[in-house]
Scaffold this active site. Structure first.
Site, PDB file in Angstrom:
ATOM      1  N   HIS A 188      89.997 112.456   1.400  1.00 17.13           N
ATOM      2  CA  HIS A 188      90.688 111.996   2.612  1.00 17.13           C
ATOM      3  C   HIS A 188      90.725 110.468   2.672  1.00 17.13           C
ATOM      4  O   HIS A 188      89.724 109.814   2.407  1.00 17.13           O
ATOM      5  CB  HIS A 188      89.987 112.537   3.862  1.00 17.13           C
ATOM      6  CG  HIS A 188      90.302 113.972   4.128  1.00 17.13           C
ATOM      7  ND1 HIS A 188      90.110 114.566   5.357  1.00 17.13           N
ATOM      8  CD2 HIS A 188      90.818 114.937   3.328  1.00 17.13           C
ATOM      9  CE1 HIS A 188      90.492 115.824   5.297  1.00 17.13           C
ATOM     10  NE2 HIS A 188      90.910 116.078   4.074  1.00 17.13           N
ATOM     11  N   TYR A 243      89.231 113.534  15.662  1.00 16.56           N
ATOM     12  CA  TYR A 243      88.146 113.271  16.610  1.00 16.56           C
ATOM     13  C   TYR A 243      88.799 113.050  17.979  1.00 16.56           C
ATOM     14  O   TYR A 243      89.538 112.075  18.143  1.00 16.56           O
ATOM     15  CB  TYR A 243      87.374 112.011  16.225  1.00 16.56           C
ATOM     16  CG  TYR A 243      86.502 112.154  15.001  1.00 16.56           C
ATOM     17  CD1 TYR A 243      87.029 112.075  13.715  1.00 16.56           C
ATOM     18  CD2 TYR A 243      85.122 112.353  15.137  1.00 16.56           C
ATOM     19  CE1 TYR A 243      86.218 112.194  12.601  1.00 16.56           C
ATOM     20  CE2 TYR A 243      84.304 112.473  14.018  1.00 16.56           C
ATOM     21  CZ  TYR A 243      84.857 112.397  12.760  1.00 16.56           C
ATOM     22  OH  TYR A 243      84.046 112.523  11.655  1.00 16.56           O
ATOM     23  N   PRO A 289      75.659 114.126  14.630  1.00 21.38           N
ATOM     24  CA  PRO A 289      76.587 114.386  13.516  1.00 21.38           C
ATOM     25  C   PRO A 289      77.948 113.703  13.636  1.00 21.38           C
ATOM     26  O   PRO A 289      78.739 113.775  12.685  1.00 21.38           O
ATOM     27  CB  PRO A 289      76.742 115.914  13.534  1.00 21.38           C
ATOM     28  CG  PRO A 289      76.364 116.333  14.910  1.00 21.38           C
ATOM     29  CD  PRO A 289      75.387 115.351  15.416  1.00 21.38           C
ATOM     30  N   LYS A 333      76.840 111.355   8.955  1.00 23.21           N
ATOM     31  CA  LYS A 333      75.948 110.534   8.124  1.00 23.21           C
ATOM     32  C   LYS A 333      74.694 111.241   7.598  1.00 23.21           C
ATOM     33  O   LYS A 333      74.051 110.742   6.668  1.00 23.21           O
ATOM     34  CB  LYS A 333      75.485 109.300   8.928  1.00 23.21           C
ATOM     35  CG  LYS A 333      76.588 108.293   9.175  1.00 23.21           C
ATOM     36  CD  LYS A 333      76.945 107.550   7.891  1.00 23.21           C
ATOM     37  CE  LYS A 333      78.244 106.834   7.972  1.00 23.21           C
ATOM     38  NZ  LYS A 333      79.267 107.258   7.033  1.00 23.21           N
ATOM     39  N   TYR A 382      82.353 104.419   8.102  1.00 27.77           N
ATOM     40  CA  TYR A 382      82.640 105.845   7.891  1.00 27.77           C
ATOM     41  C   TYR A 382      82.636 106.204   6.406  1.00 27.77           C
ATOM     42  O   TYR A 382      82.037 107.211   6.010  1.00 27.77           O
ATOM     43  CB  TYR A 382      83.985 106.209   8.523  1.00 27.77           C
ATOM     44  CG  TYR A 382      84.184 107.693   8.701  1.00 27.77           C
ATOM     45  CD1 TYR A 382      83.822 108.327   9.886  1.00 27.77           C
ATOM     46  CD2 TYR A 382      84.722 108.473   7.685  1.00 27.77           C
ATOM     47  CE1 TYR A 382      83.991 109.688  10.049  1.00 27.77           C
ATOM     48  CE2 TYR A 382      84.883 109.844   7.840  1.00 27.77           C
ATOM     49  CZ  TYR A 382      84.527 110.439   9.025  1.00 27.77           C
ATOM     50  OH  TYR A 382      84.684 111.802   9.188  1.00 27.77           O
TER      51      TYR A 382
HETATM   52  C1  LIG Z   1      71.298 122.662  12.518  1.00 29.65           C
HETATM   53  C2  LIG Z   1      71.917 121.465  11.843  1.00 29.65           C
HETATM   54  C3  LIG Z   1      73.307 121.312  11.852  1.00 29.65           C
HETATM   55  C4  LIG Z   1      73.880 120.181  11.250  1.00 29.65           C
HETATM   56  N1  LIG Z   1      75.226 120.035  11.308  1.00 29.65           N
HETATM   57  C5  LIG Z   1      75.800 118.950  10.750  1.00 29.65           C
HETATM   58  C6  LIG Z   1      77.193 118.753  10.817  1.00 29.65           C
HETATM   59  O1  LIG Z   1      77.911 119.579  11.370  1.00 29.65           O
HETATM   60  N2  LIG Z   1      77.711 117.620  10.273  1.00 29.65           N
HETATM   61  C7  LIG Z   1      76.919 116.673   9.664  1.00 29.65           C
HETATM   62  O2  LIG Z   1      77.425 115.656   9.182  1.00 29.65           O
HETATM   63  N3  LIG Z   1      75.581 116.842   9.561  1.00 29.65           N
HETATM   64  C8  LIG Z   1      75.016 117.949  10.095  1.00 29.65           C
HETATM   65  N4  LIG Z   1      73.673 118.112  10.015  1.00 29.65           N
HETATM   66  C9  LIG Z   1      72.888 117.097   9.304  1.00 29.65           C
HETATM   67  C10 LIG Z   1      72.718 117.379   7.794  1.00 29.65           C
HETATM   68  O3  LIG Z   1      72.955 118.715   7.511  1.00 29.65           O
HETATM   69  C11 LIG Z   1      71.288 116.960   7.397  1.00 29.65           C
HETATM   70  O4  LIG Z   1      71.202 115.570   7.623  1.00 29.65           O
HETATM   71  C12 LIG Z   1      70.941 117.287   5.932  1.00 29.65           C
HETATM   72  O5  LIG Z   1      70.753 118.674   5.788  1.00 29.65           O
HETATM   73  C13 LIG Z   1      69.672 116.532   5.513  1.00 29.65           C
HETATM   74  O6  LIG Z   1      69.222 117.001   4.265  1.00 29.65           O
HETATM   75  P1  LIG Z   1      67.667 117.070   3.923  1.00 29.65           P
HETATM   76  O7  LIG Z   1      67.588 117.564   2.531  1.00 29.65           O
HETATM   77  O8  LIG Z   1      67.025 115.802   4.294  1.00 29.65           O
HETATM   78  O9  LIG Z   1      67.050 118.142   4.949  1.00 29.65           O
HETATM   79  P2  LIG Z   1      67.290 119.708   5.058  1.00 29.65           P
HETATM   80  O10 LIG Z   1      68.689 120.063   4.687  1.00 29.65           O
HETATM   81  O11 LIG Z   1      66.808 120.101   6.425  1.00 29.65           O
HETATM   82  O12 LIG Z   1      66.349 120.346   3.957  1.00 29.65           O
HETATM   83  C14 LIG Z   1      64.936 120.396   4.093  1.00 29.65           C
HETATM   84  C15 LIG Z   1      64.428 121.632   3.388  1.00 29.65           C
HETATM   85  O13 LIG Z   1      63.013 121.650   3.426  1.00 29.65           O
HETATM   86  C16 LIG Z   1      62.577 122.971   3.618  1.00 29.65           C
HETATM   87  N5  LIG Z   1      61.194 122.952   4.166  1.00 29.65           N
HETATM   88  C17 LIG Z   1      60.797 122.623   5.413  1.00 29.65           C
HETATM   89  N6  LIG Z   1      59.469 122.706   5.517  1.00 29.65           N
HETATM   90  C18 LIG Z   1      59.005 123.118   4.305  1.00 29.65           C
HETATM   91  C19 LIG Z   1      57.707 123.401   3.787  1.00 29.65           C
HETATM   92  N7  LIG Z   1      56.610 123.294   4.552  1.00 29.65           N
HETATM   93  N8  LIG Z   1      57.605 123.786   2.495  1.00 29.65           N
HETATM   94  C20 LIG Z   1      58.697 123.893   1.708  1.00 29.65           C
HETATM   95  N9  LIG Z   1      59.959 123.645   2.163  1.00 29.65           N
HETATM   96  C21 LIG Z   1      60.106 123.254   3.443  1.00 29.65           C
HETATM   97  C22 LIG Z   1      63.621 123.549   4.562  1.00 29.65           C
HETATM   98  O14 LIG Z   1      63.657 124.973   4.531  1.00 29.65           O
HETATM   99  C23 LIG Z   1      64.899 122.915   4.024  1.00 29.65           C
HETATM  100  O15 LIG Z   1      65.532 123.719   3.060  1.00 29.65           O
HETATM  101  C24 LIG Z   1      73.071 119.222  10.612  1.00 29.65           C
HETATM  102  C25 LIG Z   1      71.684 119.405  10.587  1.00 29.65           C
HETATM  103  C26 LIG Z   1      71.102 120.489  11.192  1.00 29.65           C
HETATM  104  C27 LIG Z   1      69.589 120.634  11.168  1.00 29.65           C
END
Ligand SMILES: Cc1cc2nc3c(=O)[nH]c(=O)nc-3n(C[C@H](O)[C@H](O)[C@H](O)COP(=O)(O)OP(=O)(O)OC[C@H]3O[C@@H](n4cnc5c(N)ncnc54)[C@H](O)[C@@H]3O)c2cc1C
Length: 396
Positions: free
Chosen positions: A73, A202, A293, A297, A385
Site C-alpha cells: 500500500h 481511518y 493499535p 505499531k 506510519y
Molecule cells: C488481543 C490483541 C489484539 C491485537 N490487535 C492488533 C491489531 O488489530 N492491530 C495491530 O496493529 N496490533 C494488534 N495487536 C498488537 C500486536 O499483535 C502485538 O504487538 C504483537 O503480537 C507483539 O508480538 P510479541 O511477540 O511481542 O507478543 P505476543 O504476540 O503476545 O507473543 C508472546 C507469546 O508468548 C507466549 N507466552 C506468554 N507467557 C509465556 C510463558 N510463561 N511461557 C512460554 N510462552 C509464553 C504467548 O502465548 C505468546 O504466544 C494486538 C494485540 C493483542 C494482545
C-alpha cells in the site's frame, strides 16, 4: 537439563523473528511457547507491516510468501464529515510503503521455517521461572508434557507478551512502568468479503472511530470504537455492518458485507517499561511495551526490538563485545517512545473521547482539517506510519 546459547520465551512475532535472525547468524536458540501451534497460528491480531519489517523478514529468508501474497500500500484514507482525504504516504517518504499481511501469516511462515530446519521450538511448553539473570548462566524452567525441564543459556529473551513472566522476573526495584488506559476499546471483525477499498480507511464520526482494513483480496478486517465494558454479544452482525457503513459513509461509496468469521473486543492502553534489560535477561515486544493499535505499531516494534537484539548478540558471539547489549535498552526505547507518541496521536486524532469537553472537540476538528490539508502534517503522519529507522542517540 538442556543447554543453548539463547533461550527465547514466547513464539509470537518477537520470539520467532529473533530465533530466525539468530539461526541465520549460526547462533543456537531454543524457543519455549506456552500455547499450542494451532492456537498461535490462528490468533487474529495485527496485519500491517512497516517498510523495515518487510525488509527484515525478507532478508532473514522468511519473506517468500509475504512477497507473493502481501498487499503493498502506498497511502491511507482519512474520513471525517463524510468526506475522504487521501494521504499519499509514498510521495512523502521517498517511495516507502506498508504491506498488508496478517500476523497469523507471519507466525505461520516463521514456524514452518523453524520446524522444517529441525530447530528447537516447543509448543505447549510454559516457562514457570527465569532465574540467575544476574549471572552468566541464566536458567529458564519450563513445563512440557508433564515434565519440568531446566534450560540453561547464555542469555534469556522475554518475548512472552504483556502477561508473560519475562518482565515479572526483573526485581521490582530494577524496573518501573508507565501506563495510560484509554476510555475506549476496539471491536474487531474478520469477514469473508472482498475489501470495499483499495487502501485502509481511518474514519472519525460522532458515534466513534471506524476502520476498514483487509487481510487479502477476499478477506476484510474492520474495527469499531466501542466502550471498554461492552460485550461482543451486544453486537449482532447486522448491527456491526450498519454501524460501520454509517461511520465510514462518503457519497457514492458502498460497504460490501459478508459472513463474519471472528469478533472480539480489545481494550486500548499505552505501556512502556523503563528498561528492557536486567543482567542477561532482555525483554522484547509486548513484554516491554504496548501501544494502542491505531498506528499499527505493535508487531512492528516487536520486530524492530529483535533486529537490534540479534545484531547485539551477533556482535557478542563474533567479537566478545558487549556494546550492543549495553546499548540495546536505550536504543530500542527511543523508537518505542516515538511509536508510542504516534499511536497516541493517531488515537486521539480519530476517536471520540467520552470525557472530552467542547474545547477538546474543537481542537480535534482543527487537527483533522490540518492533517487533511497540510503537506507538512501529511509528511509527519506518513514517515511515522511507514516506520522510522533506528533513531540515533540524541535525536529524540
Ligand atoms: C488481543 C490483541 C489484539 C491485537 N490487535 C492488533 C491489531 O488489530 N492491530 C495491530 O496493529 N496490533 C494488534 N495487536 C498488537 C500486536 O499483535 C502485538 O504487538 C504483537 O503480537 C507483539 O508480538 P510479541 O511477540 O511481542 O507478543 P505476543 O504476540 O503476545 O507473543 C508472546 C507469546 O508468548 C507466549 N507466552 C506468554 N507467557 C509465556 C510463558 N510463561 N511461557 C512460554 N510462552 C509464553 C504467548 O502465548 C505468546 O504466544 C494486538 C494485540 C493483542 C494482545
Amino acid at each position: 537439563m538442556m543447554r543453548t546459547q539463547v533461550a527465547i520465551v514466547g513464539a509470537g512475532p518477537a520470539g520467532l523473528t529473533l530465533a530466525q535472525l539468530l539461526a541465520v547468524q549460526g547462533i543456537d536458540s531454543v524457543v519455549i511457547e506456552a500455547r499450542s501451534r494451532a492456537y498461535v497460528e490462528k490468533r487474529i491480531r495485527a496485519g500491517i507491516l512497516e517498510h523495515n519489517t518487510r525488509d527484515v523478514l525478507i532478508e532473514s529468508g522468511a519473506g517468500a510468501r509475504l512477497q507473493r501474497e502481501g498487499l503493498v500500500h502506498h497511502g491511507i484514507e482519512l474520513r471525517f464529515d463524510n468526506q475522504a482525504h487521501r494521504v499519499a504516504m509514498s510521495d512523502y517518504t521517498g517511495g516507502r510503503t506498508v504491506t498488508v499481511y496478517g500476523q497469523t501469516e507471519v507466525v505461520k511462515d516463521l514456524v514452518n521455517i523453524r520446524v522444517a530446519a529441525g530447530l528447537p521450538l516447543y509448543f505447549d511448553a510454559k516457562a514457570v521461572s527465569i532465574t540467575g539473570a544476574d549471572t552468566d548462566s541464566p536458567v529458564v524452567t519450563f513445563e512440557h508434557d508433564g515434565t519440568i525441564t531446566e534450560l540453561h543459556a547464555d542469555f534469556v529473551i522475554g518475548a512472552d507478551g504483556f502477561h508473560g513472566i519475562g518482565r515479572q522476573s526483573i526485581p521490582a526495584d530494577q524496573i518501573s512502568t508507565i501506563e495510560k488506559i484509554y476510555p475506549f476499546a476496539w471491536l474487531g471483525i474478520l469477514a469473508d468479503v472482498p475489501p470495499s477499498c483499495d487502501e485502509l480507511i481511518y474514519a472519525n464520526h460522532p458515534n466513534g472511530f471506524a476502520m476498514h482494513s483487509m487481510r487479502s483480496p477476499s478477506v476484510s478486517r474492520l474495527y469499531l470504537q466501542v466502550d471498554p465494558s461492552d460485550d461482543v454479544k451486544n453486537w449482532s452482525d447486522a448491527r456491526i455492518w450498519s454501524e460501520l457503513a454509517l461511520r465510514m459513509h462518503t457519497p457514492g461509496w458502498d460497504l460490501k458485507t459478508g459472513p463474519i468469521t471472528d469478533k472480539s473486543i480489545t481494550p486500548m492502553r499505552s505501556f512502556v517499561a523503563s528498561t528492557l534489560r536486567y543482567g542477561r535477561l532482555f525483554l522484547a515486544g509486548d513484554a516491554a511495551h504496548i501501544v494502542p493499535p491505531t498506528g499499527a505499531k505493535g508487531l512492528n516494534l516487536a520486530v524492530a526490538d529483535v533486529t537490534l537484539l540479534s545484531d547485539a548478540l551477533t556482535g557478542f558471539y563474533r567479537t566478545g563485545s558487549e556494546k550492543g547489549l549495553e546499548e540495546y535498552s536505550e536504543t530500542a526505547l527511543r523508537r518505542v517512545w516515538r511509536a508510542s507518541h504516534f499511536s497516541y496521536w493517531m488515537t486521539t486524532l480519530l476517536h471520540v473521547d467520552p470525557n472530552a469537553n467542547e474545547f477538546d472537540r474543537a481542537l480535534q476538528r482543527s487537527n483533522l482539517a490540518y492533517v487533511a490539508s497540510s503537506d507538512a502534517a501529511k509528511t509527519s503522519l506518513s514517515e511515522n506510519y511507514v516506520g522510522l529507522a533506528v533513531i540515533p542517540k540524541g535525536k529524540v
